[in-house]
Scaffold this motif. Structure first.
Motif, PDB file in Angstrom:
ATOM      1  N   ALA A  30      27.644  44.855  77.817  1.00 35.78           N
ATOM      2  CA  ALA A  30      26.686  44.523  78.526  1.00 35.78           C
ATOM      3  C   ALA A  30      27.018  44.552  79.929  1.00 35.78           C
ATOM      4  O   ALA A  30      28.219  45.179  80.208  1.00 35.78           O
ATOM      5  CB  ALA A  30      26.687  42.823  78.562  1.00 35.78           C
ATOM      6  N   THR A  31      26.050  45.105  81.172  1.00 32.69           N
ATOM      7  CA  THR A  31      27.050  44.991  82.568  1.00 32.69           C
ATOM      8  C   THR A  31      25.756  44.319  83.244  1.00 32.69           C
ATOM      9  O   THR A  31      24.683  44.053  83.122  1.00 32.69           O
ATOM     10  CB  THR A  31      26.621  46.061  83.253  1.00 32.69           C
ATOM     11  OG1 THR A  31      26.843  46.429  84.100  1.00 32.69           O
ATOM     12  CG2 THR A  31      25.010  47.072  82.330  1.00 32.69           C
ATOM     13  N   PHE A  32      26.136  43.326  84.325  1.00 32.93           N
ATOM     14  CA  PHE A  32      26.000  43.119  85.375  1.00 32.93           C
ATOM     15  C   PHE A  32      25.435  43.559  87.086  1.00 32.93           C
ATOM     16  O   PHE A  32      25.425  42.935  87.834  1.00 32.93           O
ATOM     17  CB  PHE A  32      26.752  41.745  85.585  1.00 32.93           C
ATOM     18  CG  PHE A  32      26.117  40.408  84.331  1.00 32.93           C
ATOM     19  CD1 PHE A  32      27.312  40.770  83.320  1.00 32.93           C
ATOM     20  CD2 PHE A  32      25.601  40.147  84.162  1.00 32.93           C
ATOM     21  CE1 PHE A  32      27.146  40.668  82.410  1.00 32.93           C
ATOM     22  CE2 PHE A  32      25.182  39.249  83.293  1.00 32.93           C
ATOM     23  CZ  PHE A  32      26.134  38.992  81.685  1.00 32.93           C
ATOM     24  N   ARG A  33      26.076  44.690  87.124  1.00 31.48           N
ATOM     25  CA  ARG A  33      25.467  45.760  88.307  1.00 31.48           C
ATOM     26  C   ARG A  33      24.710  46.099  88.020  1.00 31.48           C
ATOM     27  O   ARG A  33      23.076  45.367  87.213  1.00 31.48           O
ATOM     28  CB  ARG A  33      26.338  46.940  87.566  1.00 31.48           C
ATOM     29  CG  ARG A  33      27.874  47.385  87.245  1.00 31.48           C
ATOM     30  CD  ARG A  33      28.097  48.822  87.136  1.00 31.48           C
ATOM     31  NE  ARG A  33      29.183  48.795  86.313  1.00 31.48           N
ATOM     32  CZ  ARG A  33      29.619  49.544  85.980  1.00 31.48           C
ATOM     33  NH1 ARG A  33      29.756  51.204  86.288  1.00 31.48           N
ATOM     34  NH2 ARG A  33      31.216  50.304  84.879  1.00 31.48           N
ATOM     35  N   LEU A  34      23.998  45.603  89.372  1.00 31.12           N
ATOM     36  CA  LEU A  34      22.403  45.770  90.406  1.00 31.12           C
ATOM     37  C   LEU A  34      21.694  47.502  89.853  1.00 31.12           C
ATOM     38  O   LEU A  34      22.108  48.073  89.374  1.00 31.12           O
ATOM     39  CB  LEU A  34      22.786  45.913  91.580  1.00 31.12           C
ATOM     40  CG  LEU A  34      22.722  44.515  92.337  1.00 31.12           C
ATOM     41  CD1 LEU A  34      23.269  44.661  93.907  1.00 31.12           C
ATOM     42  CD2 LEU A  34      22.200  43.798  91.960  1.00 31.12           C
ATOM     43  N   ALA A  35      20.598  46.742  89.516  1.00 39.81           N
ATOM     44  CA  ALA A  35      19.488  47.870  88.456  1.00 39.81           C
ATOM     45  C   ALA A  35      18.148  47.413  88.590  1.00 39.81           C
ATOM     46  O   ALA A  35      18.052  46.081  88.320  1.00 39.81           O
ATOM     47  CB  ALA A  35      20.851  48.321  87.120  1.00 39.81           C
ATOM     48  N   GLY A  36      17.285  48.220  88.583  1.00 38.33           N
ATOM     49  CA  GLY A  36      16.183  47.480  88.113  1.00 38.33           C
ATOM     50  C   GLY A  36      15.574  46.924  87.026  1.00 38.33           C
ATOM     51  O   GLY A  36      16.307  47.489  86.104  1.00 38.33           O
ATOM     52  N   LEU A  37      14.418  46.320  87.330  1.00 37.96           N
ATOM     53  CA  LEU A  37      14.097  45.207  85.588  1.00 37.96           C
ATOM     54  C   LEU A  37      13.758  46.170  85.000  1.00 37.96           C
ATOM     55  O   LEU A  37      14.206  46.041  83.661  1.00 37.96           O
ATOM     56  CB  LEU A  37      13.045  44.736  86.101  1.00 37.96           C
ATOM     57  CG  LEU A  37      13.312  43.364  87.258  1.00 37.96           C
ATOM     58  CD1 LEU A  37      12.140  43.082  87.159  1.00 37.96           C
ATOM     59  CD2 LEU A  37      14.019  42.913  86.270  1.00 37.96           C
ATOM     60  N   THR A  38      13.551  47.725  84.776  1.00 38.59           N
ATOM     61  CA  THR A  38      13.237  48.181  83.575  1.00 38.59           C
ATOM     62  C   THR A  38      14.758  49.998  83.226  1.00 38.59           C
ATOM     63  O   THR A  38      14.570  50.227  82.273  1.00 38.59           O
ATOM     64  CB  THR A  38      11.791  49.231  83.975  1.00 38.59           C
ATOM     65  OG1 THR A  38      12.293  50.410  84.962  1.00 38.59           O
ATOM     66  CG2 THR A  38      11.098  48.602  83.694  1.00 38.59           C
ATOM     67  N   VAL A  39      16.038  49.399  84.384  1.00 38.25           N
ATOM     68  CA  VAL A  39      17.239  50.317  83.781  1.00 38.25           C
ATOM     69  C   VAL A  39      18.164  49.806  82.785  1.00 38.25           C
ATOM     70  O   VAL A  39      17.583  48.892  82.562  1.00 38.25           O
ATOM     71  CB  VAL A  39      17.653  50.280  85.741  1.00 38.25           C
ATOM     72  CG1 VAL A  39      19.224  51.172  84.704  1.00 38.25           C
ATOM     73  CG2 VAL A  39      16.754  50.959  86.313  1.00 38.25           C
ATOM     74  N   VAL A  40      17.754  50.812  81.665  1.00 41.49           N
ATOM     75  CA  VAL A  40      18.720  51.398  80.629  1.00 41.49           C
ATOM     76  C   VAL A  40      19.339  52.018  80.868  1.00 41.49           C
ATOM     77  O   VAL A  40      19.495  53.291  81.146  1.00 41.49           O
ATOM     78  CB  VAL A  40      17.973  51.529  79.243  1.00 41.49           C
ATOM     79  CG1 VAL A  40      18.566  51.415  78.566  1.00 41.49           C
ATOM     80  CG2 VAL A  40      16.838  50.640  79.100  1.00 41.49           C
ATOM     81  N   ARG A  41      21.197  51.868  80.709  1.00 43.41           N
ATOM     82  CA  ARG A  41      21.868  52.424  80.822  1.00 43.41           C
ATOM     83  C   ARG A  41      22.608  52.789  79.961  1.00 43.41           C
ATOM     84  O   ARG A  41      22.389  52.401  78.485  1.00 43.41           O
ATOM     85  CB  ARG A  41      23.266  51.317  81.604  1.00 43.41           C
ATOM     86  CG  ARG A  41      22.596  51.067  82.748  1.00 43.41           C
ATOM     87  CD  ARG A  41      24.116  50.608  84.043  1.00 43.41           C
ATOM     88  NE  ARG A  41      23.681  49.945  84.957  1.00 43.41           N
ATOM     89  CZ  ARG A  41      23.451  50.357  86.208  1.00 43.41           C
ATOM     90  NH1 ARG A  41      23.568  51.581  86.163  1.00 43.41           N
ATOM     91  NH2 ARG A  41      23.224  49.875  87.138  1.00 43.41           N
TER      92      ARG A  41
END
Length: 127
Positions: free
Chosen positions: A97-108
């Motif tokens: 899991a990550t809580f880094r800022l990202a757009g709603l649709t971003v998958v890392r």
């Protein structure tokens, strides 16, 4: 303290199915990007499938059409449904899991982009 705990691994025959669960605790995971990775001895951790904050998913080519992930924000749970398993799917599977800022649709897809990891659960597929 953020914790991830995987469960559901085991031994299955080729062609079978398994469902892994990841229980998250310590904070609400509704705003997290979640991912599943796997690792075999001597190899780097490999991206399997991820789910964005909005629930969109992205899968590695090796599992596309066979593995899916979903999450239940109310229960702080993430699931990995694995169908049509192959011997080459044998690995230790990790929830991340990550809580880094990202757009709603971003998958890392890179392991280095995740900050929290479970202890892993072994999946063994026999031929």
């Amino acid at each position: 303290q953020v914790q991830l705990v995987e469960s559901g691994g085991g031994l299955v025959q080729a062609g079978g199915s398994l469902r892994l669960s990841c229980a998250a605790s310590g904070r609400s995971f509704s705003g997290a990007v979640m991912g599943w990775f796997r690792q075999t001895p001597g190899k780097e951790r490999e991206f399997v499938v991820g789910i964005s904050r909005s629930g969109g998913t992205y899968s590695a080519d090796s599992v596309k059409g066979r593995f899916t992930t979903s999450k239940d924000n109310d229960k702080n749970m993430v699931y990995l449904q694995m169908n049509s398993l192959k011997p080459e799917d044998t690995a230790v599977y990790y929830c991340a899991a990550t809580f880094r800022l990202a757009g709603l649709t971003v998958v890392r897809v890179a392991a280095r982009e995740y900050d929290y990891w479970g202890q892993g659960t072994q999946v063994t597929v026999s031929s």
